[in-house]
Design a protein around this motif. Structure first.
Motif, PDB file in Angstrom:
ATOM      1  N   SER A   1       0.820  -1.203   0.000  1.00 25.92           N
ATOM      2  CA  SER A   1       0.000   0.000   0.000  1.00 25.92           C
ATOM      3  C   SER A   1       0.860   1.261   0.000  1.00 25.92           C
ATOM      4  O   SER A   1       0.545   2.237  -0.683  1.00 25.92           O
ATOM      5  CB  SER A   1      -0.926  -0.005   1.221  1.00 25.92           C
ATOM      6  N   MET A   2       1.958   1.238   0.749  1.00 29.16           N
ATOM      7  CA  MET A   2       2.811   2.425   0.867  1.00 29.16           C
ATOM      8  C   MET A   2       3.719   2.619  -0.342  1.00 29.16           C
ATOM      9  O   MET A   2       3.864   3.731  -0.858  1.00 29.16           O
ATOM     10  CB  MET A   2       3.665   2.318   2.130  1.00 29.16           C
ATOM     11  N   TYR A   3       4.323   1.530  -0.814  1.00 32.03           N
ATOM     12  CA  TYR A   3       5.364   1.645  -1.844  1.00 32.03           C
ATOM     13  C   TYR A   3       4.937   1.145  -3.215  1.00 32.03           C
ATOM     14  O   TYR A   3       5.739   1.204  -4.150  1.00 32.03           O
ATOM     15  CB  TYR A   3       6.613   0.871  -1.406  1.00 32.03           C
ATOM     16  N   ARG A   4       3.691   0.650  -3.358  1.00 36.10           N
ATOM     17  CA  ARG A   4       3.250   0.027  -4.617  1.00 36.10           C
ATOM     18  C   ARG A   4       4.288  -1.020  -5.058  1.00 36.10           C
ATOM     19  O   ARG A   4       4.644  -1.119  -6.228  1.00 36.10           O
ATOM     20  CB  ARG A   4       3.058   1.064  -5.711  1.00 36.10           C
ATOM     21  N   ILE A   5       4.759  -1.793  -4.093  1.00 37.98           N
ATOM     22  CA  ILE A   5       5.922  -2.642  -4.325  1.00 37.98           C
ATOM     23  C   ILE A   5       5.624  -3.780  -5.300  1.00 37.98           C
ATOM     24  O   ILE A   5       6.490  -4.176  -6.083  1.00 37.98           O
ATOM     25  CB  ILE A   5       6.456  -3.190  -2.971  1.00 37.98           C
ATOM     26  N   MET A   6       4.392  -4.302  -5.298  1.00 43.44           N
ATOM     27  CA  MET A   6       4.069  -5.408  -6.198  1.00 43.44           C
ATOM     28  C   MET A   6       3.966  -4.922  -7.641  1.00 43.44           C
ATOM     29  O   MET A   6       4.349  -5.651  -8.565  1.00 43.44           O
ATOM     30  CB  MET A   6       2.772  -6.094  -5.762  1.00 43.44           C
ATOM     31  N   ARG A   7       3.486  -3.721  -7.833  1.00 43.82           N
ATOM     32  CA  ARG A   7       3.463  -3.162  -9.205  1.00 43.82           C
ATOM     33  C   ARG A   7       4.884  -2.930  -9.678  1.00 43.82           C
ATOM     34  O   ARG A   7       5.205  -3.168 -10.855  1.00 43.82           O
ATOM     35  CB  ARG A   7       2.676  -1.847  -9.199  1.00 43.82           C
ATOM     36  N   ARG A   8       5.745  -2.480  -8.800  1.00 43.88           N
ATOM     37  CA  ARG A   8       7.149  -2.264  -9.152  1.00 43.88           C
ATOM     38  C   ARG A   8       7.821  -3.591  -9.511  1.00 43.88           C
ATOM     39  O   ARG A   8       8.562  -3.671 -10.496  1.00 43.88           O
ATOM     40  CB  ARG A   8       7.864  -1.600  -7.987  1.00 43.88           C
ATOM     41  N   ILE A   9       7.553  -4.632  -8.736  1.00 45.83           N
ATOM     42  CA  ILE A   9       8.172  -5.932  -8.995  1.00 45.83           C
ATOM     43  C   ILE A   9       7.685  -6.503 -10.320  1.00 45.83           C
ATOM     44  O   ILE A   9       8.476  -7.048 -11.100  1.00 45.83           O
ATOM     45  CB  ILE A   9       7.870  -6.897  -7.832  1.00 45.83           C
ATOM     46  N   GLU A  10       6.393  -6.365 -10.623  1.00 49.77           N
ATOM     47  CA  GLU A  10       5.886  -6.852 -11.897  1.00 49.77           C
ATOM     48  C   GLU A  10       6.509  -6.087 -13.060  1.00 49.77           C
ATOM     49  O   GLU A  10       6.795  -6.654 -14.120  1.00 49.77           O
ATOM     50  CB  GLU A  10       4.360  -6.737 -11.938  1.00 49.77           C
ATOM     51  N   ALA A  11       6.752  -4.788 -12.886  1.00 52.52           N
ATOM     52  CA  ALA A  11       7.429  -4.010 -13.925  1.00 52.52           C
ATOM     53  C   ALA A  11       8.848  -4.525 -14.145  1.00 52.52           C
ATOM     54  O   ALA A  11       9.330  -4.603 -15.285  1.00 52.52           O
ATOM     55  CB  ALA A  11       7.460  -2.533 -13.541  1.00 52.52           C
ATOM     56  N   GLU A  12       9.529  -4.879 -13.073  1.00 50.13           N
ATOM     57  CA  GLU A  12      10.884  -5.423 -13.189  1.00 50.13           C
ATOM     58  C   GLU A  12      10.867  -6.804 -13.843  1.00 50.13           C
ATOM     59  O   GLU A  12      11.757  -7.134 -14.638  1.00 50.13           O
ATOM     60  CB  GLU A  12      11.535  -5.476 -11.804  1.00 50.13           C
ATOM     61  N   GLU A  13       9.851  -7.596 -13.545  1.00 49.94           N
ATOM     62  CA  GLU A  13       9.730  -8.903 -14.192  1.00 49.94           C
ATOM     63  C   GLU A  13       9.474  -8.743 -15.699  1.00 49.94           C
ATOM     64  O   GLU A  13      10.076  -9.451 -16.517  1.00 49.94           O
ATOM     65  CB  GLU A  13       8.589  -9.710 -13.552  1.00 49.94           C
ATOM     66  N   LEU A  14       8.593  -7.818 -16.068  1.00 49.98           N
ATOM     67  CA  LEU A  14       8.339  -7.562 -17.484  1.00 49.98           C
ATOM     68  C   LEU A  14       9.603  -7.065 -18.171  1.00 49.98           C
ATOM     69  O   LEU A  14       9.896  -7.431 -19.323  1.00 49.98           O
ATOM     70  CB  LEU A  14       7.214  -6.540 -17.646  1.00 49.98           C
ATOM     71  N   SER A  15      10.370  -6.229 -17.483  1.00 49.17           N
ATOM     72  CA  SER A  15      11.621  -5.732 -18.043  1.00 49.17           C
ATOM     73  C   SER A  15      12.598  -6.884 -18.304  1.00 49.17           C
ATOM     74  O   SER A  15      13.290  -6.896 -19.321  1.00 49.17           O
ATOM     75  CB  SER A  15      12.253  -4.708 -17.094  1.00 49.17           C
ATOM     76  N   LEU A  16      12.655  -7.832 -17.380  1.00 47.84           N
ATOM     77  CA  LEU A  16      13.505  -9.012 -17.593  1.00 47.84           C
ATOM     78  C   LEU A  16      13.017  -9.827 -18.790  1.00 47.84           C
ATOM     79  O   LEU A  16      13.811 -10.380 -19.546  1.00 47.84           O
ATOM     80  CB  LEU A  16      13.507  -9.890 -16.345  1.00 47.84           C
TER      81      LEU A  16
END
Length: 1045
Positions: free
Chosen positions: A359-374
């Motif tokens: 909720s604070m860091y939107r961390i799961m959206r960030r991780i999915e973006a990093e996975e898509l980047s990979l």
């Protein structure tokens, strides 16, 4: 509780461990008192259990100290004990949940390795089998044999100066400008900003690089300086030729600011996620315009496509992946700091649950973006080997062992069965490159008075060695531990001063909570240890002052320190070394490799306060050691020069598989083709002339073109007249009574789409429980046609497209039910975006439509249908317990070469998209998986193909700007529905049309949210009833037509 003095000491000890940065003096809520008496039970339930937070302990302790009533004081102390117990229990629970999650993830990875071993066992060597299946192996020595370093590649040199490359870098968050960078202004404007700006400048000076564009967000807000609202900013001119002349008007390095999100607000990076697609569309428009302009300048009339698109950080990586897919050009990623690593650290602290962190860091959206980047990246540039193995190794999409095996197989030409892993390359490490230029930074100037005064005014004895720390006041930078180490080591205080350059601030109360907390703690520690006159912490500094501050520290024979818990790279360490400063740095992250190259200081455990103090004392007290470290830093600093960094960078990028748009149908083969091309161009002009007619009479095409006055070129005039005559013969039978379609049924090499100025895209996912399209979609299509025909001028410039999960054959049959002709559409996007058709073009002998062959090659990147077929069948038809079931069966009718379609026999057994995507990534398979047609089908298409990406392809291929598209959707739809909402196109959502979609199969519990994809308040989205008439639809489209301008 009276007389329990031990509890006071116990609580004080707990509070002394780091609670002094907390907001104080929060009054006891009135509702916790009954008849003016304190109610401890109510306090425990409402304040302790409901609002449990470790940071609240300090507030409670303040209340206890201020309480004079013995009974109330004892109650508060008792409740504080309960709070400590509850926090401990919560922390234990979070630790247990984290261990369970990691155990499940490791088990899944091992299963993935076993599946890979099984699928590739027929041609795996014995050594490869052991590596993939997880047997004990040595990672280091085999990797060094198989992993080529720069010396194995053709090093970038002056021989490439004729290439004239166009490079795109992306860094979205923070405030980016070329001069007077406000580093430390907030947590988003830090070292990454400086790095990307300097990288852009340095790349533009390299031989063979013509232009570098650094994309970032345009911010036109009163909160920030006006310069961040400028569309472009030149960073440097390009290289000069041998005669000293500039190479071209567009050469050099530029900051290009793309507007996306609220135009008048500066947003922190966590709030940018819903607006990423809008950035992608804006950046795509700029790239297409620039490619055309560069083609005219240096490309001989052919577009100059980007050589590479390089994303910096997760948000830019997500954007770069989508741009890479839209343009079919290589993508490179630099993570800078990684979401999974941050999540692991926060969970280990035990203060927040995964839900709170997300909720604070939107961390799961960030991780999915990093996975898509990979998934999409050809190359991932890292700071250290540690980052590769310990941080990227936490991701589903990267497996060190599997990457090694796939690379070895690819080198030997052995089939990898559709499996891919991105290459990882350590950046800023050039010890394998020979004949480097010597790079020394020598400063001979004096410190300006105002810069020295800003620091020295704090110090009683400014001649003592200066311990310099330079970072924003972020908790992870660990500045409070540094101040404690300094304050509690008397010999160090006597020998040295401490200078903390903690960004710029005006008012601590206006800073973010984390940064303000660090600053308040520093101030309290200065007071606690009575460090006045020994610690400097100026409020302001300019970026141009930083070299002078380094020089001031070096002049006093000081030391530079970076005590961060984890430092992804550590650019300031290199800058300090260049100015003759030895270093003390964290042993976690990039400083390890920097120290290995420079050998100019000491590494410490950032959690060990005594180790930090001892290392600093050792360097400032032992002059011989200080001199040796200074010499080593100067001796080896050439390993980190910008020219060498860029040379290595370009060498690595050149080794990637180069690709760019190649249109098979864009080169006329004979005069007839050339005439046909001109024919199409003249029709464009005719359409425009009709639109500009005021009195309804069609002006002469000869007049609109000025043919009568073009007597200078008789051959050209004859050719034009010949084509016009041919056009008139063709069109005499083509106009219908309403005149809304010109040349409707004339077969052409080029689709009608290229002459449209607007495109209405109908993407309604209306299906019944069996997955068959519902008839009400026919009615909506017909009403939409009528809505556009209401205004003849709009009708002439508008085209239609239909975007669906149905195959072409299914769609054709469906349209026949409503007597809708296929040729009424300019484009048909079928099978969830895996095929694009243009009615009237690309037909076989018997009139059957063929998909766009250019689109097929455009989306082919990392498509491995054979490996996917086998793996998906196994995963979907096997339960979590390993039991066999029959959840899917192949849907041959809906499948094609780039779409694997399956019927869902039992929706209750269908795995969520998130779950399947994770399993496929762990097996090295890259694709775009979705559920569609009311959860009755599962379709798997290439990684960077989708219905939304197909619209971007139409922009790239036919120059029909996405911003001029209108997408009609329901309130729900297939699992790719959310991707169709966001962007610069206008979206019309019809209420009550789609009763049930497939979105419930999209995300697992704890994943990112819809609000992280779709913007909440945007003028680009409008709503209308599903029963709307043609007039109501037309009015709504007219209302949103000016949005986003």
């Amino acid at each position: 509780m009276a007389g329990n003095e031990w509890i006071n000491g116990y609580l004080e000890a707990i509070l002394d461990t780091g609670a002094s940065a907390i907001e104080e003096n929060k009054p006891t809520p009135a509702n916790l008192r009954e008849n003016d008496n304190f109610n401890p039970t109510k306090y425990f339930v409402e304040e302790v259990v409901s609002g449990v937070d470790e940071t609240d302990l300090h507030r409670t302790w303040i209340k206890v100290v201020a309480t004079r009533n013995t009974k109330e004081r004892s109650s508060r102390l008792e409740n504080m004990c309960w709070r400590i117990w509850h926090l401990t229990r919560k922390k234990k629970q979070l630790e247990w949940e984290d261990l369970q999650r990691l155990a499940t993830w490791r088990w899944e990875r091992e299963q993935g390795r076993k599946d890979v071993t099984e699928d590739m066992s027929e041609d795996l060597s014995e050594g490869e089998k052991g590596d993939v299946s997880g047997e004990a192996i040595s990672l280091d020595s085999p990797r060094k044999k198989s992993q080529p370093n720069v010396s194995n590649l053709d090093v970038w040199s002056d021989s490439n100066k004729e290439k004239k490359l166009y490079i795109v870098l992306i860094s979205l968050h923070g405030l980016v400008r070329g001069e007077n960078m406000e580093l430390g202004r907030d947590s988003d404007t830090g070292g990454q900003v400086k790095y990307v700006v300097e990288l852009s400048r340095a790349l533009a000076k390299m031989p063979g690089v013509y232009r570098v564009d650094l994309f970032t967000r345009q911010v036109s807000s009163p909160e920030v300086d006006w310069s961040y609202g400028e569309p472009t900013e030149m960073l440097s001119t390009g290289p000069e030729d041998a005669d000293g002349a500039d190479l071209g008007e567009s050469s050099g390095a530029y900051i290009v600011r793309i507007p996306f999100g609220p135009r008048d607000k500066y947003l922190r990076k966590e709030l940018l996620w819903p607006h990423i697609q809008e950035f992608v569309d804006g950046a795509l428009a700029h790239i297409l315009n620039m490619s055309k302009a560069l083609g005219e300048q240096i490309g001989g009339g052919q577009p100059v496509w980007p050589y590479v698109i390089h994303g910096h950080y997760a948000d830019a990586g997500d954007s770069a992946a989508l741009l890479s897919g839209a343009l079919n050009v290589p993508m490179v990623l630099t993570g800078h700091s990684l979401g999974r690593n941050k999540l692991e650290q926060l969970l280990k602290q035990g203060r927040q649950s995964k839900e709170d962190i997300n909720s604070m860091y939107r961390i799961m959206r960030r991780i999915e973006a990093e996975e898509l980047s990979l998934d999409a990246a050809e190359l991932v540039i890292t700071s250290t080997k540690q980052e590769i193995e310990e941080q990227w190794g936490l991701y589903d999409g990267f497996d060190v062992k599997l990457e090694k095996v796939l690379r070895a197989r690819a080198r030997r030409g052995v089939n990898c069965h559709g499996r891919f892993m991105p290459r990882m390359a350590v950046s800023m490490k050039f010890d394998h490159v020979e004949n480097l230029e010597t790079f020394f930074v020598v400063l001979s100037f004096l410190i300006p008075h105002q810069t020295a005064l800003a620091v020295l005014r704090f110090l009683t004895n400014p001649h003592k060695p200066m311990i310099l720390a330079l970072s924003r006041p972020d908790p992870k930078k660990n500045l409070t531990t540094l101040v404690k180490a300094f304050g509690e080591c008397r010999p160090l205080r006597e020998l040295a001063n401490l200078t903390l350059i903690m960004g710029n601030r005006d008012d601590i109360d206006e800073m973010s909570t984390g940064n303000a907390g660090v600053l308040m703690t520093v101030l309290k520690l200065v007071d606690k240890y009575d460090l006045y006159g020994q610690v400097a912490f100026p409020k302001h500094h300019k970026q141009s002052d930083v070299p002078e501050i380094y020089h001031l520290a070096a002049k006093t024979k000081g030391v530079f320190i970076n005590p961060a818990f984890i430092e992804p790279f550590g650019l300031t360490l290199i800058e300090a070394a260049a100015h003759g400063l030895p270093m003390v740095a964290t042993k976690n992250g990039g400083p390890v490799d920097i120290h290995g190259a420079l050998n100019n200081g000491l590494l410490v455990d950032p959690h060990d306060q005594k180790a930090i103090a001892d290392a600093l004392l050792k360097l400032v007290s032992e002059k011989k050691l200080w001199e040796e470290c200074r010499r080593n830093g100067w001796k080896n600093i050439h390993l980190f020069s910008w020219p060498e960094h860029c040379r290595t960078y370009l060498t690595r990028v050149a080794a990637c598989r180069m690709r760019h748009p190649q249109w098979q149908t864009d080169t006329p083969a004979d005069d007839q083709a050339a005439e046909e091309s001109l024919n199409d161009s003249l029709k464009d002009v005719q359409d425009m002339s009709l639109r500009l007619s005021v009195d309804g009479e069609k002006p002469s095409l000869n007049e609109s073109l000025g043919v009568g006055t073009a007597g200078d070129d008789p051959e050209l005039q004859d050719q034009v007249m010949r084509v016009l005559s041919k056009m008139k013969r063709q069109e005499s039978a083509a106009h219908d009574s309403e005149g809304d379609r010109t040349v409707q049924n004339v077969p052409s090499k080029y689709p009608m789409l290229r002459r449209r100025r607007k495109l209405i895209v109908i993407a309604l996912d209306c299906y019944d429980s069996s997955g068959a399209p519902e008839k009400k979609m026919i009615q909506i299509v017909q009403e939409t046609f009528k809505a556009i025909k209401i205004d003849p001028q709009i009708a002439r410039l508008s085209g239609f497209a239909l975007s669906t999960a149905m195959s072409m054959s299914e769609l054709t049959e469906f349209l026949k039910l409503g007597n809708i002709k296929v040729n009424d559409f300019d484009a048909l996007i079928c099978s969830s975006g895996s095929e694009v058709y243009y009615p009237g073009t690309y037909t076989e002998e018997y009139g059957k439509l063929c998909p766009d062959p250019d689109y097929v090659s455009h989306i082919d990147y990392r498509w491995g249908s054979d490996g996917l077929k086998k793996t998906i069948w196994k995963l979907m038809n096997t339960s979590e317990g390993g039991e066999k079931n029959s959840a899917i069966e192949e849907d041959v009718k809906s499948s094609n070469s780039h779409c694997l379609s399956y019927l869902i026999k039992d929706p209750s057994k269908a795995k969520k998209v998130d779950d399947m995507r994770q399993k496929l990534r762990m097996r090295g398979l890259r694709c775009h998986l979705m559920y569609c047609r009311n959860s009755t089908r599962m379709q798997v298409i290439p990684l960077l193909a989708s219905r939304s990406q197909a619209l971007r392809y139409l922009f790239v291929r036919w120059r029909l700007n996405v911003a001029n598209m209108y997408v009609i959707l329901g309130e729900t739809g297939d699992t790719d529905y959310e991707e169709l909402i966001a962007g610069t196109h206008k979206t019309l959502i019809m209420k009550g049309v789609v009763e049930k979609g497939s979105e419930e199969l999209l995300r697992t519990a704890g994943s990112y949210l819809r609000d992280d994809i779709v913007p909440v308040d945007t003028p680009l989205i409008a709503y209308v009833s599903g029963q709307a008439t043609a007039k109501e639809i037309a009015n709504t489209l007219r209302q949103i037509s000016g949005a986003g301008m």
